[in-house]
Design a protein around this motif. Structure first.
Motif, PDB file in Angstrom:
ATOM      1  N   VAL A 181     -11.351   9.649   8.649  1.00 44.70           N
ATOM      2  CA  VAL A 181     -11.196   8.634   7.607  1.00 44.70           C
ATOM      3  C   VAL A 181     -10.114   9.041   6.616  1.00 44.70           C
ATOM      4  N   GLY A 182     -10.100  10.311   6.233  1.00 45.12           N
ATOM      5  CA  GLY A 182      -9.089  10.778   5.288  1.00 45.12           C
ATOM      6  C   GLY A 182      -7.684  10.631   5.833  1.00 45.12           C
ATOM      7  N   LEU A 183      -7.494  10.964   7.110  1.00 42.44           N
ATOM      8  CA  LEU A 183      -6.174  10.811   7.714  1.00 42.44           C
ATOM      9  C   LEU A 183      -5.782   9.333   7.795  1.00 42.44           C
ATOM     10  N   GLY A 184      -6.742   8.479   8.127  1.00 39.69           N
ATOM     11  CA  GLY A 184      -6.446   7.044   8.157  1.00 39.69           C
ATOM     12  C   GLY A 184      -6.038   6.512   6.800  1.00 39.69           C
ATOM     13  N   LEU A 185      -6.739   6.936   5.750  1.00 41.34           N
ATOM     14  CA  LEU A 185      -6.372   6.511   4.397  1.00 41.34           C
ATOM     15  C   LEU A 185      -4.982   7.013   4.015  1.00 41.34           C
ATOM     16  N   ALA A 186      -4.675   8.243   4.405  1.00 41.85           N
ATOM     17  CA  ALA A 186      -3.356   8.799   4.092  1.00 41.85           C
ATOM     18  C   ALA A 186      -2.248   8.034   4.815  1.00 41.85           C
ATOM     19  N   LEU A 187      -2.492   7.646   6.063  1.00 39.38           N
ATOM     20  CA  LEU A 187      -1.487   6.882   6.807  1.00 39.38           C
ATOM     21  C   LEU A 187      -1.248   5.516   6.167  1.00 39.38           C
ATOM     22  N   ILE A 188      -2.324   4.849   5.767  1.00 36.45           N
ATOM     23  CA  ILE A 188      -2.178   3.544   5.113  1.00 36.45           C
ATOM     24  C   ILE A 188      -1.452   3.700   3.787  1.00 36.45           C
ATOM     25  N   GLY A 189      -1.846   4.701   3.007  1.00 35.96           N
ATOM     26  CA  GLY A 189      -1.195   4.916   1.721  1.00 35.96           C
ATOM     27  C   GLY A 189       0.275   5.246   1.849  1.00 35.96           C
ATOM     28  N   SER A 190       0.622   6.087   2.821  1.00 35.65           N
ATOM     29  CA  SER A 190       2.033   6.442   3.008  1.00 35.65           C
ATOM     30  C   SER A 190       2.850   5.232   3.442  1.00 35.65           C
ATOM     31  N   ALA A 191       2.254   4.351   4.267  1.00 31.87           N
ATOM     32  CA  ALA A 191       2.957   3.131   4.666  1.00 31.87           C
ATOM     33  C   ALA A 191       3.171   2.207   3.468  1.00 31.87           C
ATOM     34  N   LEU A 192       2.187   2.102   2.592  1.00 32.14           N
ATOM     35  CA  LEU A 192       2.319   1.235   1.421  1.00 32.14           C
ATOM     36  C   LEU A 192       3.363   1.756   0.440  1.00 32.14           C
ATOM     37  N   THR A 193       3.527   3.076   0.350  1.00 35.28           N
ATOM     38  CA  THR A 193       4.527   3.617  -0.573  1.00 35.28           C
ATOM     39  C   THR A 193       5.948   3.317  -0.138  1.00 35.28           C
ATOM     40  N   LEU A 194       6.139   2.874   1.112  1.00 40.63           N
ATOM     41  CA  LEU A 194       7.463   2.487   1.567  1.00 40.63           C
ATOM     42  C   LEU A 194       7.828   1.071   1.157  1.00 40.63           C
ATOM     43  N   VAL A 195       6.854   0.321   0.653  1.00 42.40           N
ATOM     44  CA  VAL A 195       7.089  -1.055   0.196  1.00 42.40           C
ATOM     45  C   VAL A 195       7.183  -1.028  -1.329  1.00 42.40           C
ATOM     46  N   PRO A 196       8.330  -1.359  -1.916  1.00 39.29           N
ATOM     47  CA  PRO A 196       8.484  -1.224  -3.369  1.00 39.29           C
ATOM     48  C   PRO A 196       7.397  -1.924  -4.177  1.00 39.29           C
ATOM     49  N   GLU A 197       6.982  -3.132  -3.759  1.00 36.41           N
ATOM     50  CA  GLU A 197       5.988  -3.873  -4.538  1.00 36.41           C
ATOM     51  C   GLU A 197       4.581  -3.287  -4.413  1.00 36.41           C
ATOM     52  N   ALA A 198       4.353  -2.439  -3.413  1.00 33.78           N
ATOM     53  CA  ALA A 198       2.997  -1.921  -3.167  1.00 33.78           C
ATOM     54  C   ALA A 198       2.917  -0.407  -3.303  1.00 33.78           C
ATOM     55  N   ARG A 199       3.944   0.225  -3.874  1.00 38.17           N
ATOM     56  CA  ARG A 199       3.923   1.682  -3.976  1.00 38.17           C
ATOM     57  C   ARG A 199       2.772   2.179  -4.830  1.00 38.17           C
ATOM     58  N   TRP A 200       2.496   1.467  -5.925  1.00 35.78           N
ATOM     59  CA  TRP A 200       1.408   1.908  -6.798  1.00 35.78           C
ATOM     60  C   TRP A 200       0.061   1.832  -6.078  1.00 35.78           C
ATOM     61  N   LEU A 201      -0.110   0.800  -5.248  1.00 34.73           N
ATOM     62  CA  LEU A 201      -1.343   0.669  -4.486  1.00 34.73           C
ATOM     63  C   LEU A 201      -1.438   1.769  -3.419  1.00 34.73           C
ATOM     64  N   GLY A 202      -0.302   2.074  -2.786  1.00 32.25           N
ATOM     65  CA  GLY A 202      -0.296   3.162  -1.819  1.00 32.25           C
ATOM     66  C   GLY A 202      -0.652   4.491  -2.448  1.00 32.25           C
ATOM     67  N   ALA A 203      -0.197   4.712  -3.697  1.00 33.32           N
ATOM     68  CA  ALA A 203      -0.542   5.961  -4.383  1.00 33.32           C
ATOM     69  C   ALA A 203      -2.044   6.057  -4.642  1.00 33.32           C
ATOM     70  N   LEU A 204      -2.689   4.931  -4.921  1.00 32.29           N
ATOM     71  CA  LEU A 204      -4.146   4.961  -5.110  1.00 32.29           C
ATOM     72  C   LEU A 204      -4.861   5.285  -3.800  1.00 32.29           C
ATOM     73  N   TRP A 205      -4.374   4.713  -2.689  1.00 35.27           N
ATOM     74  CA  TRP A 205      -4.941   5.069  -1.384  1.00 35.27           C
ATOM     75  C   TRP A 205      -4.764   6.558  -1.116  1.00 35.27           C
ATOM     76  N   LEU A 206      -3.609   7.088  -1.468  1.00 36.17           N
ATOM     77  CA  LEU A 206      -3.357   8.512  -1.248  1.00 36.17           C
ATOM     78  C   LEU A 206      -4.233   9.373  -2.152  1.00 36.17           C
ATOM     79  N   ALA A 207      -4.561   8.873  -3.338  1.00 35.19           N
ATOM     80  CA  ALA A 207      -5.462   9.620  -4.217  1.00 35.19           C
ATOM     81  C   ALA A 207      -6.845   9.774  -3.577  1.00 35.19           C
ATOM     82  N   VAL A 208      -7.341   8.678  -2.999  1.00 33.79           N
ATOM     83  CA  VAL A 208      -8.634   8.749  -2.305  1.00 33.79           C
ATOM     84  C   VAL A 208      -8.532   9.658  -1.084  1.00 33.79           C
ATOM     85  N   ALA A 209      -7.433   9.530  -0.327  1.00 35.55           N
ATOM     86  CA  ALA A 209      -7.248  10.355   0.867  1.00 35.55           C
ATOM     87  C   ALA A 209      -7.158  11.831   0.513  1.00 35.55           C
ATOM     88  N   SER A 210      -6.470  12.140  -0.588  1.00 37.44           N
ATOM     89  CA  SER A 210      -6.347  13.548  -0.977  1.00 37.44           C
ATOM     90  C   SER A 210      -7.700  14.142  -1.338  1.00 37.44           C
TER      91      SER A 210
END
Length: 270
Positions: free
Chosen positions: A162-191
């Motif tokens: 689950v943690g790896l899946g969350l990290a993959l989703i978060g890293s993909a979202l950080t590549l989208v300028p409008e969703a980078r902040w949301l990706g960082a929150l996913w990465l916070a949970v994954a971390s």
């Protein structure tokens, strides 16, 4: 207006709608034929992220013009798409150098304390490290399960996946300028999941780590808690730093204009 004129107006609307549908289908087929063009433009959008909007827009407009001119010159000739992609690949070093130069220029002119170059780079490095940590956990657990040496709890296995899946989703979202902040929150949970439970997962698969854990229990727990908290705080801070670029999410949407003719109760079109 008479009923005949109303029927005529409705018929004109139907013809216009069908023509619009045919145009969309034709353009959709044309776009499907030029996937190479879309790939090149996607690359342009990727390496212009994190840049000021006007700089990125000018670069993308220049790239679109180049692709259009090359496509127009080649026409329907075989290999035109490969030529466009090949040119883009050969230009990757120049594109990255252009990006670094623009980021450096933005960092030199940015307000004091904003760090527009360092913070995104640090976020991407931390994301890559988190992904590598998650892959290591999943691989070690998978290897232990295959050779029968896994003795840990199954909730640790689930936490790693689950943690790896969350990290993959978060890293993909950080590549989208409008969703980078949301990706960082996913990465916070994954971390939190990967750092908090990943250490115990590796302890279950390593004799050396298991010995250290049993011989220095307090220190091991302290390291685990500090790393988990640091990871969460870092990515939450990045989400707060990236959040201003997402203000468009709450911008007022323009009202939709209805172009259909208005028919009053007396049978006339306004």
């Amino acid at each position: 207006m008479t009923a005949e004129r109303i029927d005529g107006a409705l018929e004109e609307r139907e013809l216009a709608t069908s023509a619009h549908t045919r145009d969309r289908a034709m353009h959709g087929g044309d776009r499907a034929l030029h996937r190479s063009d879309r790939a090149v433009l996607a690359w342009g959008r990727w390496y212009t992220r994190d840049l000021p909007e006007e700089v990125a827009a000018d670069r993308l407009a220049e790239l679109e013009s180049d692709v259009f001119e090359e496509r127009a010159a080649a026409g329907d000739a075989a290999g035109a798409g490969r030529s466009i992609v090949g040119r883009a690949i050969r230009g990757v070093p120049a594109d990255l150098a252009w990006r670094v130069a623009r980021l450096r220029g933005a960092s030199l002119t940015a307000p004091r304390g904003t760090f527009p170059l360092v913070l995104p780079a640090l976020a991407h490095v931390a994301t890559a490290m988190l992904l590598a940590w998650g892959v290591l956990i999943v691989v070690r657990v998978g290897a232990g399960m295959l050779d029968g040496s896994w003795v840990g709890a199954w909730d640790l296995v689930a936490a790693g996946v689950v943690g790896l899946g969350l990290a993959l989703i978060g890293s993909a979202l950080t590549l989208v300028p409008e969703a980078r902040w949301l990706g960082a929150l996913w990465l916070a949970v994954a971390s939190y999941v990967l750092l908090r439970f990943g250490m115990y997962t590796l302890i279950a698969t390593s004799t050396t780590l298991s010995t250290f854990y049993t011989s220095a229990l307090v220190e091991a727990i302290l390291i685990n808690r500090v790393l988990s908290a640091a990871g969460v705080l870092f990515f939450v801070s990045m989400a707060a730093w990236w959040l201003p670029s997402a203000k468009a999410l709450w911008a007022a949407r323009p009202e939709r204009v209805h172009r259909s003719p208005m028919i009053d109760p007396e049978g006339t079109i306004a």
